[in-house]
Write an enzyme that holds these catalytic residues in place. Structure first.
Site, mmCIF file in Angstrom:
data_model
loop_
_atom_site.group_PDB
_atom_site.id
_atom_site.type_symbol
_atom_site.label_atom_id
_atom_site.label_comp_id
_atom_site.label_asym_id
_atom_site.label_seq_id
_atom_site.Cartn_x
_atom_site.Cartn_y
_atom_site.Cartn_z
ATOM 1 N N SER A 182 2.628 -1.387 -2.033
ATOM 2 C CA SER A 182 2.685 -1.783 -3.435
ATOM 3 C C SER A 182 3.300 -3.152 -3.665
ATOM 4 O O SER A 182 3.076 -3.759 -4.706
ATOM 5 C CB SER A 182 3.462 -0.738 -4.248
ATOM 6 N N SER A 183 4.079 -3.671 -2.743
ATOM 7 C CA SER A 183 4.750 -4.946 -2.966
ATOM 8 C C SER A 183 4.969 -5.641 -1.630
ATOM 9 O O SER A 183 4.897 -5.028 -0.556
ATOM 10 C CB SER A 183 6.093 -4.742 -3.675
#
Length: 707
Positions: free
Chosen positions: A37-38
């Site tokens: 996600s990041s």
């Protein structure tokens, strides 16, 4: 039952015994979708990423060959809340829609999507083309209603989990912000220390911040501050808050954005603020990351704690700075139109630096193109600037030509030519499929005809057969992709409609009822961008127009110049004028010849007699004095005036009064003055005439000529 001793093998056991996987699935691609996600998760959660990559082994254990397994990891560091910017997810959807995918592997369904809209789009495509989904819990068939129900619940739970996580994160941030302890990264002049910010320990950094605020008060403008820093080669101290250079002090060139952020930030007068930037859903632009971010007014800030942090300035100075910035900006707001009349705005790019050029107006229709980004941002010299009238005329003529019936006919012919070319390419791909089909069939027959006991030959023929089948699938997929990219055909009804409209466009373009916004709309529909590059200081400007569809046309226009020497043909024009004047030609005759030869003046217009006369005078003033024979008493007007130190107009007045010897040769006058005459003329020059007193006769009577 399958018994294993390895824990990872136990995790694979439910997948290996799944009856939902059929040979038809194994002939297609197996996609392994990997996402974090990041960027922070990619850097720190290494084990999770490796677990996702190990799904390749699961695909191989389920019967997929290595060449039919493809890993999609383009979305590492991308959030699953939306399909935007997720190139890997979009590519996966495209492959499923083409019928190339048999199964999609993911460590968990939330890796694929955390939005119900994107999730159900994937399910619909997988259901339509018979693609399976697999995670750590098992294999799912979207066509089966039980599996579809379970997948729907998993998608709903993934989206709900995202909102729960975001809510917890937001609540935690807000709670910490109310205590004045939540920080993302430290502004210039501050560093992190536990749960607060302190002034930078580097004395040079602190002195720089103090100098910025004092100089802004002294200069009174942001642009002046930028120029001051650039002229003195002063750099801005920055500390990266991420990456390998995290926390390291670096010095970089100043720019407007950085300095404006410092002047607007309340932290510099000691206030802690949270919630200065908010997201307006109405201003979010699809396809633009971080769009919709707006500055909130002070009454909309979530947290404001006065005197929480060490300050560089007083609050009164901060408020005075904000007022000054507002006044400076208001000079360009008050009474200014929100939208200019120029259709070129937003499409012009500087050919020297690659930045967008701005359009300024003088009056209603006089527009000027200026590349001032370097000057505004970095305090450097202006890149280029010129009157946009000639460019505007070029664009108007090209636009009307592009939508004329003749151009429409050429475009239709070009469209037909492209369609024929596409048919040739499609036929080539179809023949490749036919050839691959023949090669695979031939390899099959050879394999079946060999003696099975001859394993050395049979194994090689089996490998060739498998390779030919793979080549056939690649050829079929290539043909399918090409056919999906075919553009829409131009029907006769659409063609007749286009031709009828093209006859009315020139009249509508020049009509008084057509607004600048209407012309902008047509211009932006046909032109993607225009690159402008002035050729040195000359009158020529190179223009590159990129039209919609990718075609690029190149042109050259002219612009007015300030000085004659900047004209590209200045030397040729001067040589022609001086040669013709020596031949006794008049100014009008010289101007006509210059126009016939195709030369133009500094205003890019035609030459006139007045222009030629002015240029002749300028050339005479610029040319060095000729070396004359002092033994000769013959003088030109310029030579004698220079010798006596008087103006040429004064010497001409003496000629008309009869005070000097002069004879006319062609259009010019020749003066006679020997040493004795020069002595008299010098006395005449030195004579101090007062009021209406008459000049002495001995000074005004010319000396008798001698041979």
């Amino acid at each position: 039952m399958i018994r294993t001793s390895d824990s990872s093998s136990m995790a694979l056991a439910p997948l290996l015994v799944s009856a939902k996987i059929r040979p038809a699935h194994q002939e297609l691609l197996a996609l392994v979708y990997v996402r974090q996600s990041s960027t922070k998760q990619v850097e720190e959660n290494i084990e999770s990423t490796q677990m996702q990559y190990r799904l390749v082994d699961r695909a191989a254990a389920m019967g997929w060959s290595d060449d039919r397994i493809e890993v999609i990891d383009d979305d590492l560091g991308m959030s699953g809340r939306s399909v935007e910017y997720r190139i890997g997810f979009q590519r996966m959807i495209a492959e499923v829609s083409l019928g190339h995918v048999g199964i999609i592997f993911s460590i968990e369904m939330s890796r694929l999507a955390r939005s119900c809209r994107d999730w159900h789009q994937l399910l619909e495509n997988c259901s339509l083309f018979g693609t399976l989904l697999a995670d750590a819990d098992g294999v799912y068939d979207p066509r089966d209603h039980n599996d579809r129900l379970l997948l729907g619940l998993k998608g709903t739970m993934s989206e709900a989990e995202l909102h729960v996580l975001q809510g917890r994160l937001r609540a935690g941030q807000l709670n910490k912000a109310r205590r004045g302890e939540y920080f993302t990264h430290a502004p210039i002049g501050y560093v992190r220390s536990d749960n607060t910010l302190v002034k930078d320990p580097d004395e040079q950094v602190r002195n720089f911040v103090e100098m910025i605020f004092s100089k802004f008060v002294e200069l009174g403008s942001l642009s002046g501050l930028v120029r001051y820093l650039r002229d003195d080669n002063l750099t801005v101290p920055l500390r990266d808050h991420r990456g390998v250079q995290k926390g390291k002090l670096q010095w970089k060139q100043p720019n407007t954005s950085t300095l404006l952020c410092m002047l607007h930030h309340p932290i510099y007068y000691g206030a802690y603020v949270y919630g200065r930037r908010k997201t307006d859903p109405k201003k979010v632009v699809k396809g633009r990351r971080n769009s919709g971010r707006v500055w909130a007014s002070q009454d909309q800030w979530d947290v404001l704690i006065e005197d929480k942090l060490p300050a560089y300035i007083r609050r009164q100075q901060f408020e005075a700075n904000q007022q000054k910035l507002w006044e400076n900006a208001s000079k360009y707001r008050l009474g200014a139109a929100m939208r200019g009349t120029s259709m070129l705005a937003g499409r012009i790019v500087c050919g020297h630096c690659g930045r967008h050029m701005s359009v300024s107006y003088s009056g209603q229709k006089k527009e000027r193109l200026t590349c001032e980004m370097s000057r505004n941002q970095w305090g450097e010299k202006q890149c280029q600037s010129f009157n946009a009238r000639s460019l505007d005329e070029l664009i108007c003529s090209l636009l009307l030509q592009a939508v004329s019936p003749a151009s429409i006919e050429l475009s239709v012919q070009a469209f037909a030519k492209l369609d024929n070319d596409r048919q040739v390419v499609e036929r080539h791909h179809a023949q490749s499929v036919e050839r691959a089909d023949y090669e695979s069939e031939l390899a099959r027959r050879r394999y079946e005809e060999v003696d099975p006991s001859n394993r050395l030959v049979a194994a090689e023929l089996e490998r060739r057969w498998e390779q030919s089948l793979r080549d056939k699938r690649v050829a079929e997929e290539t043909l399918a992709r090409f056919r999906t990219q075919q553009q829409e055909r131009l029907t006769p009804s659409r063609l007749s409609r286009i031709e009828s409209l093209s006859n009315d466009i020139p009249a509508l373009w020049h009509a008084d009822t057509t607004t600048g916004l209407d012309r902008q709309t047509i211009f932006r529909a046909l032109v993607e961008r225009i690159v402008i590059e002035t050729v040195g200081r000359s009158e020529y400007v190179n223009v590159m127009i990129r039209w919609a569809g990718g075609f690029e046309s190149r042109h050259r226009i002219m612009k007015p110049v300030q000085r004659f020497e900047w004209l590209e043909s200045a030397a040729e024009i001067r040589e022609l004028i001086e040669r013709r004047k020596r031949e006794g030609k008049t100014h009008a005759e010289v101007s006509e010849e210059l126009n016939r030869e195709g030369y133009h003046s500094t205003s890019c217009g035609a030459f006139t007699a007045a222009i030629v006369s002015s240029m002749c005078k300028k050339f005479r003033d610029q040319s060095p004095a000729a070396v004359r024979d002092h033994s000769s008493p013959q003088w030109s007007l310029r030579e004698l005036a220079h010798e006596l130190g008087v103006r040429k107009e004064t010497l001409n007045t003496w000629r008309r009064r009869g005070w000097v010897h002069a004879t006319q040769e062609s259009p010019r006058w020749t003066f006679w003055a020997n040493e004795e005459e020069l002595t008299r003329l010098r006395k005449l020059v030195d004579h101090n005439r007062q009021g209406l007193q008459k000049t002495p006769t001995e000074l005004t009577t010319p000396t008798m000529k001698t041979s």
